[in-house]
Design an enzyme around this catalytic site. Structure first.
Site, PDB file in Angstrom:
ATOM      1  N   HIS A   1       0.820  -1.310  -0.480  1.00  0.00           N
ATOM      2  CA  HIS A   1       0.371   0.341   0.271  1.00  0.00           C
ATOM      3  C   HIS A   1       0.756   1.229   0.068  1.00  0.00           C
ATOM      4  O   HIS A   1       1.876   1.926   0.934  1.00  0.00           O
ATOM      5  CB  HIS A   1      -1.069   0.000   1.727  1.00  0.00           C
ATOM      6  CG  HIS A   1      -1.632   1.261   1.359  1.00  0.00           C
ATOM      7  ND1 HIS A   1      -2.943   1.558   0.304  1.00  0.00           N
ATOM      8  CD2 HIS A   1      -1.426   2.437   2.058  1.00  0.00           C
ATOM      9  CE1 HIS A   1      -3.277   2.652   0.622  1.00  0.00           C
ATOM     10  NE2 HIS A   1      -2.241   3.503   1.534  1.00  0.00           N
TER      11      HIS A   1
ATOM     12  N   LYS B   1      -8.917  -1.743   5.498  1.00  0.00           N
ATOM     13  CA  LYS B   1      -9.020  -2.180   4.480  1.00  0.00           C
ATOM     14  C   LYS B   1      -7.743  -3.196   4.220  1.00  0.00           C
ATOM     15  O   LYS B   1      -8.863  -3.573   3.199  1.00  0.00           O
ATOM     16  CB  LYS B   1      -9.341  -1.028   3.218  1.00  0.00           C
ATOM     17  CG  LYS B   1     -10.185  -0.159   3.747  1.00  0.00           C
ATOM     18  CD  LYS B   1     -10.466   1.136   3.114  1.00  0.00           C
ATOM     19  CE  LYS B   1      -9.245   2.415   3.251  1.00  0.00           C
ATOM     20  NZ  LYS B   1      -9.358   3.716   2.981  1.00  0.00           N
TER      21      LYS B   1
HETATM   22  N1  URA Z   1      -5.875   6.766   3.165  1.00  0.00           N
HETATM   23  C1  URA Z   1      -7.184   5.969   3.578  1.00  0.00           C
HETATM   24  O1  URA Z   1      -7.604   5.111   3.424  1.00  0.00           O
HETATM   25  N2  URA Z   1      -7.361   6.876   4.856  1.00  0.00           N
HETATM   26  C2  URA Z   1      -7.146   7.599   5.035  1.00  0.00           C
HETATM   27  O2  URA Z   1      -7.135   7.912   6.531  1.00  0.00           O
HETATM   28  C3  URA Z   1      -6.338   8.298   4.280  1.00  0.00           C
HETATM   29  C4  URA Z   1      -5.522   8.074   3.369  1.00  0.00           C
END
Ligand code: URA
Length: 428
Positions: free
Chosen positions: A83, A188
């Site tokens: 990520h 996520k």
């Molecule tokens: N990207 C995300 O998925 N969440 C955040 O809070 C900031 C950047």
């Protein structure tokens, strides 16, 4: 068990909340039992008071369990994802995911769209004619099983609590909170069914985090969450004081990614792709030197072709990049004076690309996949007045405003630039 108001007051007063109270608060918010105004107050209290790791674990876990967690446990090898916290010209996922898959390590990758000055992997992939990222979870699992990689967007059933909370944070000035950013990203990623994760935490003028201290704090917090949930997690702090590679803009970045998979392309894109691939392989228990071998022997490129076909795209773009969308007009950007490229306002460069239509200011803006910026200079380069610095690829929209913005963003002076190494530090 404390009431909702007591919990908000405790956090406002800087107390540490009980893990069970935290879980209930997040679960009730996701279920609509806690109104937005109370979650807004809690988010603001967290913004000022923070969350310690004993609180962050339960907060993230509750977000993660608010939706579907993809089960890939039947795939017996380690599944690893990457990520990035977002930057300008950051197309690394495109060469990286197929390369790591070609080394035998499955990569289940759920990505986002571009917003503001940062681009998004989904937009880049969708500039390949026919390429679909809106696949359902079952098809995604099937892709990871068969090709070793799936590249899709967030589905409605993964982390719905984050979707709701992120929208709320956006309008309550609570986005820039390290615990809230960390839990949002990690919930996520952990829902993807991965065993390990590599984080590319950007630092510099084009990044969320402008200073090394803030980037380190974010990286350490995310690594802490991952490890507390039993997933090996490593972060690389990487430089974003200038765009990555030469291309900024969706189809242009796909073309550059293909170049890198062909063993060409800009050195920095190749270097970062290999650096991240090597850590992903290490975490999967595979010899990291395999990454370079699979890049050089064309296996990464071949795997990219397979993914393009499997996700409905036209794989002929690999041999014939002219099949990618192309802007109709070009405007040469020239140096306003002689000197050395001292610094770049990388965020400003990203915003110039947005003005052309390459990105979005609002989530419902429509993007133009063909437009963007080709930048032929790097920090520290000597340039002469009127020398070309790059090319603006456009279709009539925003080109002169983008040109002005770029002239301002690329600072030419007499002094030396502080050109940092691309990979600054490893955490974890
Ligand atoms: N990207 C995300 O998925 N969440 C955040 O809070 C900031 C950047």
């Amino acid at each position: 068990m404390k009431s909702d108001v007591e919990l908000i007051a405790d956090k406002r007063n800087g107390l540490v909340l009980d893990p069970n109270d935290i879980k209930r608060f997040v679960v009730d918010y996701a279920a609509g039992k806690i109104p937005d105004y109370q979650m807004s107050a809690m988010a603001m209290a967290i913004y000022f008071r923070g969350l310690i790791s004993e609180e962050l674990g339960p907060w993230t876990e509750a977000m993660l369990h608010s939706g579907r967690i993809i089960d890939l446990s039947h795939i017996k090898t380690m599944k690893v994802d990457k990520h990035s916290t977002g930057g300008v010209g950051d197309k690394i996922s495109l060469p990286l995911a197929p390369l790591v898959a070609a080394c035998g390590v499955p990569v289940p990758m759920i990505s986002g769209r571009g917003l503001g000055h940062t681009g998004g992997t989904l937009d880049k992939l969708e500039s390949i004619p026919g390429f679909r990222t809106d696949l359902d979870v079952d098809r995604f699992i099937n892709l990871v099983e068969t090709i070793g990689v799936g590249l899709i967007g967030q589905t409605a059933d993964v982390c719905p609590a984050d979707k709701k909370l992120y929208a709320l944070r956006d309008v309550t000035a609570t986005v820039e909170s390290i615990p809230l950013i960390s839990s949002s990203i990690m919930s996520k990623k952990l829902a993807e069914g991965i065993d390990a994760l590599v984080l590319d935490v950007k630092v510099g003028s084009g990044a969320f985090m402008k200073t090394l201290d803030d980037a380190r704090d974010l990286a350490q917090t995310m690594v802490g969450i991952g490890e507390s949930m039993g997933k090996r997690t490593v972060a690389l702090l990487t430089d974003m004081n200038q765009p990555l590679g030469r291309m900024i803009g969706n189809a242009l970045e796909v073309g550059e990614s293909i170049d890198v998979l062909k063993g060409r392309g800009p050195d920095d894109v190749r270097e970062l792709t290999l650096a991240l691939a090597e850590v992903m392989l290490e975490l999967a228990g595979v010899d990291p030197s395999l990454a370079k071998k699979r890049l050089d022997d064309g296996s990464g490129l071949a795997r990219f072709g397979e993914i393009i076909s499997a996700q409905g795209g036209d794989r002929r773009v690999i041999e014939d990049p002219d099949r990618l969308p192309k802007a109709k007009q070009q405007l040469v950007l020239t140096a306003s004076q002689s000197g050395v490229i001292e610094s770049m306002d990388t965020r400003g460069i990203g915003m110039a690309a947005v003005l052309l239509g390459a990105g979005r200011l609002r989530t419902d803006d429509i993007i133009d996949p063909s437009v963007g910026i080709e930048l032929d200079v790097r920090l520290g380069d000597r340039v002469e007045k009127d020398q070309p610095l790059g090319i603006i690829h456009h279709n009539g929209q925003g080109s002169s405003t983008a040109q002005t913005r770029l002239q301002k963003a690329i600072v030419i002076g007499d002094g030396a630039s502080t050109n940092r190494p691309l990979v600054i530090e490893r955490i974890g």
